[in-house]
Design an enzyme around this catalytic site. Structure first.
Site, PDB file in Angstrom:
ATOM      1  N   LYS A 174       9.875 -13.109 -28.926  1.00 17.56           N
ATOM      2  CA  LYS A 174       9.136 -13.650 -27.868  1.00 17.56           C
ATOM      3  C   LYS A 174       8.647 -14.309 -28.634  1.00 17.56           C
ATOM      4  CE  LYS A 174       5.597 -12.695 -24.840  1.00 17.56           C
ATOM      5  NZ  LYS A 174       5.097 -11.006 -23.639  1.00 17.56           N
ATOM      6  N   GLU A 234      10.337  -4.584 -21.728  1.00 11.37           N
ATOM      7  CA  GLU A 234       9.693  -5.693 -22.996  1.00 11.37           C
ATOM      8  C   GLU A 234       9.286  -4.356 -23.468  1.00 11.37           C
ATOM      9  OE1 GLU A 234       5.988  -8.520 -24.042  1.00 11.37           O
ATOM     10  OE2 GLU A 234       6.748  -8.314 -21.905  1.00 11.37           O
ATOM     11  N   CYS A 244       9.458 -11.426 -20.910  1.00 11.16           N
ATOM     12  CA  CYS A 244       8.001 -12.094 -20.948  1.00 11.16           C
ATOM     13  C   CYS A 244       8.044 -13.725 -20.387  1.00 11.16           C
ATOM     14  CB  CYS A 244       7.049 -11.145 -20.735  1.00 11.16           C
ATOM     15  SG  CYS A 244       5.868 -10.889 -19.863  1.00 11.16           S
TER      16      CYS A 244
END
Length: 563
Positions: free
Chosen positions: A110, A44, A146
């Site tokens: 994300k 990330e 994530c």
């Protein structure tokens, strides 16, 4: 049916080092291509490092990330690369772009932005609204970032779009309970979706946070195929079989010791090394008292940096025992660090003499004790300034919790390795480290001149880096005659049990007392924790290794009527 060869780049990508991060990614892309990978995966926010915090508010920083991403894309002929980066298009997104055939083929944003604990994503990013799936070597792959995998919807969207494999890039910080929770979440997602999951995590220390790597491969039936070691930099190779939706690790390194103590020790070592090296310091120094906290800190520093980059200083007064003097010297000699003894008795007395007129009519108390600690702080800071070595504070979490520390004295320091480590855990780590020896850390190697010239011989020898007498002695600040910590505090077993329930568990005083602790002791401990927030606010940063660390994570008001 063909298989997909993956290369997972479990490496450190430093915050703000955009050009260096891109260069490292470029080298790894070349290695992946040479090794026959179809896809190389990076953590990330590879290009910016994680967390970049308010660097994300600077347009020039975002532009540099965009420029490096374009350059990396041009280097991807013959291999696809999934790279994390901040993506600015009016709003800023936490993004992962698939680079292939010299261009940016797809970009995922994300969706789930964490805003708890150490995370502050909602301050900087806008959420994505859909899961992106891509074709890689004829296979459909879902791209998640994530926190997305911690929610069921993004993975379910990937499966609904036909994904056979989900690739998750992460900057997931380590704590002593994290890995079990990660595995539970990944197993659940695989079973819900039937997709295999390749989970890649960042590694390295960033201020108070340490990232452990510990990447995972999970098969489509929810079975765990492989676990990467924590705190080991590696390019991890794997094969994905779409027919069976299974992942197979290829030669992943295997840690010698996966105990709680081994992984925690590795976290502390990594935190020290990265904090010192990334900030450009040549070495560290610390006050070596002959007690357990400074002894463990010294062992950690040597393991992190090497003996030649560590200085230890003993500063005795009339209250310093011979046991302390002998233990400190024995450890310094054993570990081979630069060692100094500076007697501060006369200096302390000069402070007392200067203050005597202003202290007239007042009996001696902790003020005079604290003068000793503050004299040591002055000496250590002077040595730090003169020699350019960063000062390590040696206090532990139990002391920081209840304020058993002196502002501008033993709290002096720029980094505090044990800040989030309870005293009882300090003892466990010291005993573990003495048992680890050369097996895990490569200490206990001395060079011996070879007969007739030539390269010196490297001879192993038994090592106990922390003298047993230091571990076994009753803990004491040695600021007055016959002093022990238990003069002022409950026994550490009891104290730490109460602190863990109050801090990590967020339990009330009544709930803690109901578990068998004396109500008056609980009230006293809780009162000390609440009263000493002002001290902790001025303390040095240190690596977060529990679920509720002081500072970045546990933030209580200094001024408060809540008791």
């Amino acid at each position: 049916m063909a298989r997909l060869r993956l290369a997972l780049a479990q490496f450190d990508f430093a915050v703000g080092a955009v050009a260096a991060n891109a260069a490292k990614a470029g080298d790894l892309i070349a290695q992946a291509r040479a090794g026959g990978a179809g896809l190389v995966v990076f953590p990330e926010l590879t290009l910016s490092g994680y967390p970049p915090e308010d660097l994300l508010l600077r347009p020039s920083f975002l532009a540099a990330c965009e420029s490096e991403l374009d350059a990396l894309a041009r280097a991807t002929n013959g291999v696809a690369a999934l790279v994390g980066h901040p993506h600015s298009e009016g709003e800023v997104y936490n993004a992962a772009s698939l680079l292939c055939d010299g261009r940016i083929q797809a970009t995922a944003h994300k969706q789930a932005l964490p805003n708890y604990g150490v995370f502050d994503d909602k301050r900087y990013f806008r959420p994505g609204h859909e899961t992106v799936t891509v074709m890689v070597a004829g296979m459909r792959v879902g791209l998640l970032i994530c926190e997305d995998i911690w929610q069921p919807e993004p993975a379910m969207q990937a499966a609904a779009a036909g994904a056979e494999l989900i690739v998750v890039i992460n900057a997931s910080p380590w704590d002593d309970a994290k890995q079990a929770t990660r595995e539970e979440v990944l197993v659940t997602r695989a079973r819900e979706t039937g997709c295999a999951i390749a989970y890649l995590n960042l590694i390295g220390g960033q201020d108070e946070v340490v990232y452990d790597g510990a990447s995972l491969l999970v098969n489509g039936d929810g079975s765990i195929s492989a676990r990467a070691p924590a705190f080991v930099d590696a390019l991890l190779w794997a094969q994905f079989d779409p027919a069976t939706r299974t992942l197979h690790a290829e030669g992943w390194p295997t840690p010698a010791d996966t105990s709680v103590e081994a992984v925690l020790y590795a976290a502390l070592v990594r935190g020290i090394r990265d904090y010192i090296d990334k900030n450009g310091f040549g070495g560290v120094l610390l006050g070596l008292s002959g007690g357990i906290d400074s002894a463990l800190t010294l062992a950690l520093a040597v393991d992190a940096l090497g003996a030649d980059r560590v200085t230890a200083v003993m500063m005795p007064t009339r209250y310093t025992s011979q046991l302390s003097l002998d233990g400190a010297r024995a450890q310094a000699v054993q570990l081979g660090v630069d060692y100094h003894v500076i007697d501060i008795e006369q200096t302390c007395q000069s402070f007392v003499d200067a203050l005597t007129p202003a202290f007239a009519g007042k009996a001696a108390d902790t003020t005079e004790e604290n003068l000793q600690s503050r004299t040591r702080g002055v000496m250590l800071m002077a040595l730090s300034n003169k020699h350019g070595r960063l000062l390590l504070a040696t206090g532990n979490k139990s002391e920081m919790a209840v304020g058993y520390a002196t502002l501008y004295g033993d709290m002096c320091g720029a980094y505090a390795p044990l800040k989030d480590v309870y005293k009882t855990v300090v003892y466990r780590l010291a005993r573990w480290r003495n048992g680890a020896g050369i097996r895990d850390w490569g200490l206990g190697i001395r060079e011996k001149p070879a007969s007739g010239g030539g390269a010196p011989l490297r001879i192993p020898y038994p090592v106990s880096p922390i003298p047993e007498e230091v571990i076994e002695r009753p803990p004491s600040a040695e600021l007055r005659d016959n002093q022990t910590d238990q003069d002022s505090l409950p026994p550490y077993d009891e104290l730490d049990a109460i602190l863990e329930r109050f801090i990590e568990g967020e339990q009330s005083q009544a709930e803690i007392a109901a578990q068998g602790f004396h109500a008056d002791t609980v009230r006293r401990v809780v009162r000390l924790v609440l009263l000493n927030e002002f001290k902790r606010r001025q303390s040095a940063p240190g690596p977060r290794v529990t679920t509720r660390a002081f500072g970045r994570e546990r933030r209580y008001p200094i001024t408060s009527g809540w008791h």
